[in-house]
Design an enzyme around this catalytic site. Sequence first.
Site, PDB file in Angstrom:
ATOM      1  N   LYS A   1      18.448 -29.832 -18.527  1.00 16.12           N
ATOM      2  CA  LYS A   1      19.259 -28.667 -18.212  1.00 16.12           C
ATOM      3  C   LYS A   1      19.425 -28.600 -16.696  1.00 16.12           C
ATOM      4  CE  LYS A   1      18.305 -25.092 -16.854  1.00 16.12           C
ATOM      5  NZ  LYS A   1      18.241 -24.408 -15.505  1.00 16.12           N
TER       6      LYS A   1
ATOM      7  N   THR B   1      15.079 -33.104 -11.604  1.00 16.59           N
ATOM      8  CA  THR B   1      16.054 -32.026 -11.697  1.00 16.59           C
ATOM      9  C   THR B   1      15.390 -30.763 -12.202  1.00 16.59           C
ATOM     10  OG1 THR B   1      18.140 -31.342 -12.550  1.00 16.59           O
ATOM     11  CG2 THR B   1      16.692 -32.446 -14.072  1.00 16.59           C
TER      12      THR B   1
ATOM     13  N   SER C   1      24.281 -10.048 -12.315  1.00 14.72           N
ATOM     14  CA  SER C   1      24.874  -8.836 -12.862  1.00 14.72           C
ATOM     15  C   SER C   1      25.195  -8.998 -14.334  1.00 14.72           C
ATOM     16  CB  SER C   1      26.132  -8.473 -12.083  1.00 14.72           C
ATOM     17  OG  SER C   1      27.020  -9.567 -12.101  1.00 14.72           O
TER      18      SER C   1
END
Lengths: 409, 409
Positions: A186, A197, A409
């Site tokens: 991912k 990663t 948000s």
Amino acid sequence: MAVGERPFPTMPSLEGVRLGTAMAGIKKPYRRDVVVIELPETSTVAGVFTRNAFCAAPVTVAKAHLKRTAETGDGPRYWLINTGNANAGTGEAGYQDALQSCATLARQAGVNDAAVLPFSTGVIGEPLPMAQLLDGIPEAFANRAGDSQAWQHAAEGILTTDTRPKGASVRVAIGEREVVINGIAKGSGMIRPDMATMLAFVVTDAVIEPSLLERLLRETVDRSFNCITVDSDTSTNDACMLAAAGTGARVESEAQIDIFRNALQRVMTELAQSIIRDGEGATKFVTLQVDQAQSRQEALDVAFTVAHSPLVKTALYASDANWGRILAAVGRAPVDAFDVSRVTIELGDVRLVEGGGRAKGYTEAAGSKVMAEDEITIRISLGRGDEAATVWTSDLSHDYVSINADYRS
Amino acid sequence: MAVGERPFPTMPSLEGVRLGTAMAGIKKPYRRDVVVIELPETSTVAGVFTRNAFCAAPVTVAKAHLKRTAETGDGPRYWLINTGNANAGTGEAGYQDALQSCATLARQAGVNDAAVLPFSTGVIGEPLPMAQLLDGIPEAFANRAGDSQAWQHAAEGILTTDTRPKGASVRVAIGEREVVINGIAKGSGMIRPDMATMLAFVVTDAVIEPSLLERLLRETVDRSFNCITVDSDTSTNDACMLAAAGTGARVESEAQIDIFRNALQRVMTELAQSIIRDGEGATKFVTLQVDQAQSRQEALDVAFTVAHSPLVKTALYASDANWGRILAAVGRAPVDAFDVSRVTIELGDVRLVEGGGRAKGYTEAAGSKVMAEDEITIRISLGRGDEAATVWTSDLSHDYVSINADYRS
């Protein structure tokens, strides 16, 4: 947004390897966010981790548990992963949370706590929602399975801003037997791995001694995950894990090691590239080949300088063959006594730069044609030596800004 | 877009210093794009230039002419600047164009070719439109004047993607006389000066020996233009020039040098900050103060790592107090044996990070209040030593992407 179509591959089952997931509601409801990966007792395991000084609590615990199991010979049996929260920048409380997660799964599975390695990814600096995670662990443990769908569900269960699950699988003959390497990963933003990663989990059924496994992991990560960048930001939670389940063919002779390394490199590179194809806001997949360097490090320095240039990345987004920006980025790379008159730069098969300026015969039309493609190769020859390196990156788009200006948000 | 209101200041006249401009149509019609700055014979001149290996033809010529005039003692008398085209990546033809521009102005003014220093800014890699430039030079020479409006027109004549002209002026007493320092600068993108910013021209009426002038220039540039970054991209055309017109008070004693240096630093810092306030797409002006470092370089390394982080920059754009991104950027800075438990991070007067994680008593509301401001200070204390550095930067907005994805179209 993402570059190209990449359906999740079919993943063969590996004896003794099972994967389970749960929807625990850690950050959002109705999405897989807890993953348990079970390895057989015959496994050897190696890992590389972020070098970020603010490394996350689970990274600290995973490293400590990996060390403890190496000492006792009682190898890691479980990888426990949650998304939705990175458990990073959470101090002592975060450390205790990571330990408690491991203990919960260990009790359920009947193994030592140190046999569980924890991994977290998501927002940095907020407390891990322990109630949800502890609820999710038994559920994920209960539904573990070894088929391709279980691999895909696990790949989905580790995603954050990624738009699609990432997997790769390779079969290769070792002597008269066939070995399988399955990997999932991912990552989409905060991608400039310094050791590995964001998160990648690779399992083979081969039998491989621990020290050899670790060497193979480092060598292949150096030419895959350590050669990609979306935005130059190294995560606090990077980890790349490799397990040899020990149920298949043995890899030990030099010839076997070479064959296996090449196969492993294919899996690692495929996973690393899949992260770039799904880079935050990516509309282009860009391969930077630097050759004729004095050292591999020099080639990497030039490649990363170009790959991190916001002006090159916005020109790529605009499909604008603004080669002056590539030239300016190459020119500021940390290279001693740099004679730019020897540098050539090519965009696909179009020569852009030679003799310190625009190549003879270059036309805007030819450059624009290459730039219009989704997949672009930029080749930079330094005229200084024989070393080379390849780095993969994405462009800088409005969507990158939107994704990261709105993330919390 | 730009941060805050900054009307162009009133610039006092300097004896013998005159500035002329022309609208030569180099890239666009009806805008000032050729500037001539005339210095009196009494002048001494120092310059710092880009370290980009692909440095532009005018930079090569300006350095050569500066060296020649230093040898002959027949100091530079004219700075000739064009905008709309950088004359960079243009090879031998670009070099000849730069020489010919100097020769044209020299003939008109009755000086040696080497008394003219050329500067160019604009798009990289396209041939300089010589017909337009050679037409513009006599016009700019003819209308030169010494008043404040001439300074403002010159400041306008060097802009590219800037949204407003940038000037600064300081008066300071040296003994019983008053010395004036006037400066103008341009720059908005491709801003991570390695020696100086895109272009800055500073003139004082003081009398200053050449070697002292050069030292003062390097010292003040190191703490102004070399401490700003918009997008980490170093231009091929950076130059910062300082002239002492030699018509005013003499600066030579240590006390005088200190006073003058402080005044010069104010002008340099004001100009450098004005570039950040007008950074491409900037909606925030951000001051990064790093202290308690083992060396100034270490402090600069941490500050620039944070300043270049796309994730920190997009959080600033979003006014999101996402302190985890600041922590992650600090953690990946190139600092040896980094003990993050000693690091504290403050946003304005709000403590964000201590003890390796979120500070006790921190509230999202308090962080968001500071983030809502246009001007934000982030202070990072490393707990390792006594050295410090300050860097100024802007945020990463949709407008940055739009400006740079559309620049050539």
